[in-house]
Design a protein around this motif. Structure first.
Motif, short mmCIF file in Angstrom:
data_model
loop_
_atom_site.label_atom_id
_atom_site.label_comp_id
_atom_site.label_asym_id
_atom_site.label_seq_id
_atom_site.Cartn_x
_atom_site.Cartn_y
_atom_site.Cartn_z
N ALA A 76 -4.34 18.30 4.19
CA ALA A 76 -4.47 19.58 3.46
C ALA A 76 -5.94 19.89 3.19
O ALA A 76 -6.38 21.04 3.34
N ALA A 77 -6.71 18.88 2.81
CA ALA A 77 -8.15 19.10 2.57
C ALA A 77 -8.86 19.48 3.85
O ALA A 77 -9.72 20.37 3.85
N TRP A 79 -7.53 21.00 6.48
CA TRP A 79 -7.13 22.37 6.80
C TRP A 79 -7.83 23.38 5.90
O TRP A 79 -8.36 24.39 6.35
N TRP A 80 -7.88 23.10 4.59
CA TRP A 80 -8.46 24.02 3.63
C TRP A 80 -9.97 24.14 3.83
O TRP A 80 -10.53 25.24 3.82
N GLY A 83 -10.97 26.04 6.93
CA GLY A 83 -10.66 27.47 6.83
C GLY A 83 -11.73 28.26 6.11
O GLY A 83 -11.82 29.46 6.22
N ILE A 84 -12.56 27.53 5.36
CA ILE A 84 -13.61 28.22 4.59
C ILE A 84 -14.78 28.56 5.47
O ILE A 84 -15.17 27.95 6.36
#
Length: 84
Positions: A76-77, A79-80, A83-84
């Motif tokens: 999740a980290a 992916w997140w 995405g930034i």
């Protein structure tokens, strides 16, 4: 399944997860070196090693909970942050 067999299975799962993270890290680094990749997948290696050690000491359920929660958190980290 006996407790000894369960420990061995969970230790093997931790080792397989460690190898999988190594392969993903090599692929990510092949696409371009990133401190983010090294950090996140390094954390996954530490989690895998912790799970193997917990399984050796008989804490198999806790080890699996740490493995699943940790890998979901790392992915999740990843992916997140990408995405930034």
């Amino acid at each position: 399944m006996t407790p000894r067999q369960a420990r061995r299975v969970r230790m093997a799962m931790g080792a397989v997860a460690m190898v999988a993270m190594a392969v993903v890290l090599v692929v990510r680094l092949g696409n371009g070196s990133s401190l983010l990749s090294v950090g996140l997948y390094g954390a996954a290696f530490v989690l895998s090693g912790a799970v193997i050690e917990m399984s050796r000491r008989g804490r198999t359920r806790l080890g699996m909970a740490v493995l699943v929660t940790g890998f979901v958190g790392v992915l999740a980290a990843d992916w997140w942050l990408r995405g930034i």
